[in-house]
Motif scaffolding. Structure first.
Motif, PDB file in Angstrom:
ATOM      1  N   ALA A 280       0.831  -1.202   0.000  1.00  0.00           N
ATOM      2  CA  ALA A 280       0.000   0.000   0.000  1.00  0.00           C
ATOM      3  C   ALA A 280       0.867   1.255   0.000  1.00  0.00           C
ATOM      4  N   ALA A 281       1.954   1.246   0.769  1.00  0.00           N
ATOM      5  CA  ALA A 281       2.856   2.395   0.809  1.00  0.00           C
ATOM      6  C   ALA A 281       3.505   2.634  -0.554  1.00  0.00           C
ATOM      7  N   ALA A 282       3.907   1.546  -1.217  1.00  0.00           N
ATOM      8  CA  ALA A 282       4.541   1.684  -2.534  1.00  0.00           C
ATOM      9  C   ALA A 282       3.562   2.241  -3.555  1.00  0.00           C
ATOM     10  N   LEU A 283       2.314   1.773  -3.505  1.00  0.00           N
ATOM     11  CA  LEU A 283       1.315   2.272  -4.448  1.00  0.00           C
ATOM     12  C   LEU A 283       0.977   3.729  -4.155  1.00  0.00           C
ATOM     13  N   GLY A 284       0.933   4.081  -2.875  1.00  0.00           N
ATOM     14  CA  GLY A 284       0.659   5.469  -2.521  1.00  0.00           C
ATOM     15  C   GLY A 284       1.703   6.412  -3.074  1.00  0.00           C
ATOM     16  N   ALA A 285       2.942   5.950  -3.149  1.00  0.00           N
ATOM     17  CA  ALA A 285       4.017   6.789  -3.685  1.00  0.00           C
ATOM     18  C   ALA A 285       3.795   7.113  -5.155  1.00  0.00           C
ATOM     19  N   VAL A 286       3.118   6.210  -5.872  1.00  0.00           N
ATOM     20  CA  VAL A 286       2.852   6.433  -7.299  1.00  0.00           C
ATOM     21  C   VAL A 286       1.977   7.667  -7.495  1.00  0.00           C
ATOM     22  N   ALA A 287       1.074   7.903  -6.553  1.00  0.00           N
ATOM     23  CA  ALA A 287       0.157   9.036  -6.672  1.00  0.00           C
ATOM     24  C   ALA A 287       0.863  10.376  -6.530  1.00  0.00           C
ATOM     25  N   LEU A 288       2.088  10.369  -6.029  1.00  0.00           N
ATOM     26  CA  LEU A 288       2.793  11.621  -5.757  1.00  0.00           C
ATOM     27  C   LEU A 288       3.595  12.141  -6.934  1.00  0.00           C
ATOM     28  N   THR A 289       3.672  11.347  -8.025  1.00  0.00           N
ATOM     29  CA  THR A 289       4.504  11.787  -9.145  1.00  0.00           C
ATOM     30  C   THR A 289       4.020  11.190 -10.456  1.00  0.00           C
ATOM     31  N   THR A 290       4.232  11.929 -11.543  1.00  0.00           N
ATOM     32  CA  THR A 290       3.995  11.402 -12.891  1.00  0.00           C
ATOM     33  C   THR A 290       5.336  11.157 -13.589  1.00  0.00           C
ATOM     34  N   HIS A 291       6.411  11.271 -12.833  1.00  0.00           N
ATOM     35  CA  HIS A 291       7.757  11.017 -13.348  1.00  0.00           C
ATOM     36  C   HIS A 291       7.915   9.527 -13.616  1.00  0.00           C
ATOM     37  N   PRO A 292       8.730   9.118 -14.588  1.00  0.00           N
ATOM     38  CA  PRO A 292       8.964   7.691 -14.833  1.00  0.00           C
ATOM     39  C   PRO A 292       9.379   6.912 -13.592  1.00  0.00           C
ATOM     40  N   ALA A 293       9.954   7.604 -12.598  1.00  0.00           N
ATOM     41  CA  ALA A 293      10.336   6.921 -11.359  1.00  0.00           C
ATOM     42  C   ALA A 293       9.119   6.351 -10.637  1.00  0.00           C
ATOM     43  N   GLY A 294       7.921   6.870 -10.968  1.00  0.00           N
ATOM     44  CA  GLY A 294       6.706   6.342 -10.357  1.00  0.00           C
ATOM     45  C   GLY A 294       6.483   4.875 -10.680  1.00  0.00           C
ATOM     46  N   LEU A 295       7.059   4.403 -11.810  1.00  0.00           N
ATOM     47  CA  LEU A 295       6.929   2.995 -12.172  1.00  0.00           C
ATOM     48  C   LEU A 295       7.643   2.089 -11.172  1.00  0.00           C
ATOM     49  N   VAL A 296       8.618   2.650 -10.447  1.00  0.00           N
ATOM     50  CA  VAL A 296       9.290   1.868  -9.404  1.00  0.00           C
ATOM     51  C   VAL A 296       8.298   1.507  -8.302  1.00  0.00           C
ATOM     52  N   GLY A 297       7.453   2.475  -7.950  1.00  0.00           N
ATOM     53  CA  GLY A 297       6.432   2.205  -6.947  1.00  0.00           C
ATOM     54  C   GLY A 297       5.447   1.147  -7.395  1.00  0.00           C
ATOM     55  N   VAL A 298       5.045   1.213  -8.662  1.00  0.00           N
ATOM     56  CA  VAL A 298       4.141   0.199  -9.221  1.00  0.00           C
ATOM     57  C   VAL A 298       4.773  -1.186  -9.144  1.00  0.00           C
ATOM     58  N   THR A 299       6.043  -1.255  -9.481  1.00  0.00           N
ATOM     59  CA  THR A 299       6.755  -2.538  -9.483  1.00  0.00           C
ATOM     60  C   THR A 299       6.851  -3.129  -8.086  1.00  0.00           C
ATOM     61  N   LEU A 300       7.230  -2.312  -7.124  1.00  0.00           N
ATOM     62  CA  LEU A 300       7.347  -2.784  -5.743  1.00  0.00           C
ATOM     63  C   LEU A 300       5.989  -3.212  -5.197  1.00  0.00           C
ATOM     64  N   PHE A 301       4.981  -2.414  -5.467  1.00  0.00           N
ATOM     65  CA  PHE A 301       3.626  -2.759  -5.032  1.00  0.00           C
ATOM     66  C   PHE A 301       3.209  -4.122  -5.575  1.00  0.00           C
ATOM     67  N   TRP A 302       3.435  -4.339  -6.869  1.00  0.00           N
ATOM     68  CA  TRP A 302       2.944  -5.560  -7.514  1.00  0.00           C
ATOM     69  C   TRP A 302       3.624  -6.811  -6.952  1.00  0.00           C
ATOM     70  N   GLY A 303       4.921  -6.723  -6.703  1.00  0.00           N
ATOM     71  CA  GLY A 303       5.626  -7.874  -6.155  1.00  0.00           C
ATOM     72  C   GLY A 303       5.139  -8.230  -4.762  1.00  0.00           C
ATOM     73  N   LEU A 304       4.981  -7.234  -3.889  1.00  0.00           N
ATOM     74  CA  LEU A 304       4.518  -7.496  -2.518  1.00  0.00           C
ATOM     75  C   LEU A 304       3.081  -7.997  -2.513  1.00  0.00           C
ATOM     76  N   TYR A 305       2.259  -7.381  -3.342  1.00  0.00           N
ATOM     77  CA  TYR A 305       0.855  -7.786  -3.391  1.00  0.00           C
ATOM     78  C   TYR A 305       0.687  -9.225  -3.864  1.00  0.00           C
ATOM     79  N   GLN A 306       1.452  -9.641  -4.869  1.00  0.00           N
ATOM     80  CA  GLN A 306       1.320 -11.009  -5.372  1.00  0.00           C
ATOM     81  C   GLN A 306       1.690 -12.045  -4.312  1.00  0.00           C
ATOM     82  N   ALA A 307       2.666 -11.741  -3.472  1.00  0.00           N
ATOM     83  CA  ALA A 307       3.021 -12.653  -2.383  1.00  0.00           C
ATOM     84  C   ALA A 307       1.838 -12.828  -1.439  1.00  0.00           C
ATOM     85  N   VAL A 308       1.168 -11.743  -1.122  1.00  0.00           N
ATOM     86  CA  VAL A 308       0.001 -11.795  -0.238  1.00  0.00           C
ATOM     87  C   VAL A 308      -1.136 -12.561  -0.903  1.00  0.00           C
TER      88      VAL A 308
END
Length: 387
Positions: A280-308
């Motif tokens: 949830a924290a990683a996905l929340g970070a995506v909302a704070l930027t439209t910079h390509p670095a926001g894709l890092v948050g998407v990636t981290l979110f997806w990996g943690l979420y899939q484990a759950v």
């Protein structure tokens, strides 16, 4: 059986249009609200047929349901390719929803009962993790192909290749062995419960057995989070990525999902809560930027979420005790469609930030609870099936 299931999973998810259909809708003139409406229609179609299709798999053939799934989904993508309008996309999503429901529950039931037949149910979490990992990894060649196909023939070529992929995916499903659970005392005069009785039995176990009900709720609520994957191409596009390169920019996302899925079979206790909060924290970070670095948050979110996700799905299968396993699993998927619609609405209203807040609210569902081996849970299950 497990190898065939892995092959089916790989082919089922190696579909290039998965990477581009949100952009197809946008490039066809649809607004964000219309795109969200299409996603909601997709979920609604699943809602209507989800539980009946699970009972059909239990009563008729789980293998047959998995085979039919590929044909129905292929028909949906064909409609998209021939008729790229809101009406055509709606019809395609209805077909996709029906096709997905046919396989939902059926494959899990096939695998779990197959492992049970060999006394190996303890390996199901790892098998489930491997299946989810394969589903993620299969998207990588599909993503590479999507960009190349788009450059060669636009959305039309992407669409027809996707139709072919879905049809081919049904081939390994034809060879899946189909173990059947032990005879049920509620069977009809011919020795098998009818379709209606099967559906009622599965729904009853889902709501009257506490241990199963909690697991069903966890899968239903958390499974809906999967819905936001549909917006990842739009996130990449908003970050300035050209359409042809969106699949390449997002390739790291399924890699993270595969790693998370593989680890999910080993997640126990409070670890799942910690992972969900982190996602949830990683996905929340995506909302704070439209910079390509926001894709890092998407990636981290997806990996943690899939484990759950793997953790809660495996827990559900361990707790089911009746013969209507596909039906119970479909009840959870039925709930997932509702939570998916809620997530689509949340994204339309507040984007990644609001969705992250809703994911965080789900954390209490992962609190460690009594498993199926707990005497209280077994006793409750027995009482729920007394005449």
């Amino acid at each position: 059986m497990v190898r065939l299931a892995l092959v089916w999973q790989a082919l089922h998810y190696a579909v290039p249009i998965f990477w581009l259909y949100a952009l197809l809708f946008a490039d066809s003139g649809l607004s964000v609200a219309e795109i969200s409406a299409l996603f909601a229609i997709w979920s609604s179609a699943g809602i209507v047929v989800e539980v009946p299709s699970g009972a059909l798999a239990d009563r008729w053939s789980r293998r047959g349901s998995v085979v039919a799934s590929g044909f129905v989904i292929a028909a949906g993508f064909a409609v998209w390719t021939v008729l790229p309008t809101f009406a055509g996309f709606t019809a395609g999503f209805v077909l996709w929803g029906v096709g997905a429901s046919l396989a939902s529950g059926a494959l899990e039931a096939l695998l779990y009962d197959g492992l049970a037949e060999h006394g190996a149910t303890e390996s199901y979490p790892r098998v489930n993790g491997a299946l989810n990992a394969i589903a993620q990894l299969a998207q990588i060649p599909a993503g590479l192909a999507a960009g190349a196909l788009y450059e060669l023939g636009g959305y039309v070529l992407v669409g027809w290749v996707s139709v072919g992929c879905c049809l081919v995916s049904s081939i390994p499903a034809l060879f899946l062995p189909e173990p059947r659970p032990a005879p049920d005392p509620t069977a009809d005069a011919e020795g098998e419960p009818g379709w209606w009785s099967t559906m009622v039995d599965g729904v009853r176990e889902s709501v009257r057995t506490r241990a199963v009900g909690v697991a069903v709720l966890a899968v239903a609520v958390l499974g809906g989070v999967d819905a936001i994957e549909e917006y990842f191409p739009l996130v990449a596009s908003d970050a300035g990525t050209p359409t042809a390169f969106v699949p390449l920019a997002l390739l790291v996302v399924p890699v993270a999902g595969a790693l998370g899925s593989a680890a999910g079979g080993r997640v126990r206790g409070w670890t799942g809560v910690v992972l969900l909060v982190g996602s949830a924290a990683a996905l929340g970070a995506v909302a704070l930027t439209t910079h390509p670095a926001g894709l890092v948050g998407v990636t981290l979110f997806w990996g943690l979420y899939q484990a759950v996700r793997v953790c809660v799905e495996s827990r559900l299968q361990d707790r089911i005790r009746g013969r209507a396993r596909a039906t119970v699993t479909s009840v959870a998927s039925f709930g997932t469609e509702f939570s998916g619609i809620a997530l689509f609405g949340a994204w339309a209203l507040g984007g990644a930030g609001l969705v992250a807040a809703l994911v965080l609210v789900c954390a209490p569902l992962l609190r460690p609870r009594a498993g199926p081996e707990d005497p209280e849970s077994v006793a409750e299950h027995a009482e729920s099936h007394e005449p």
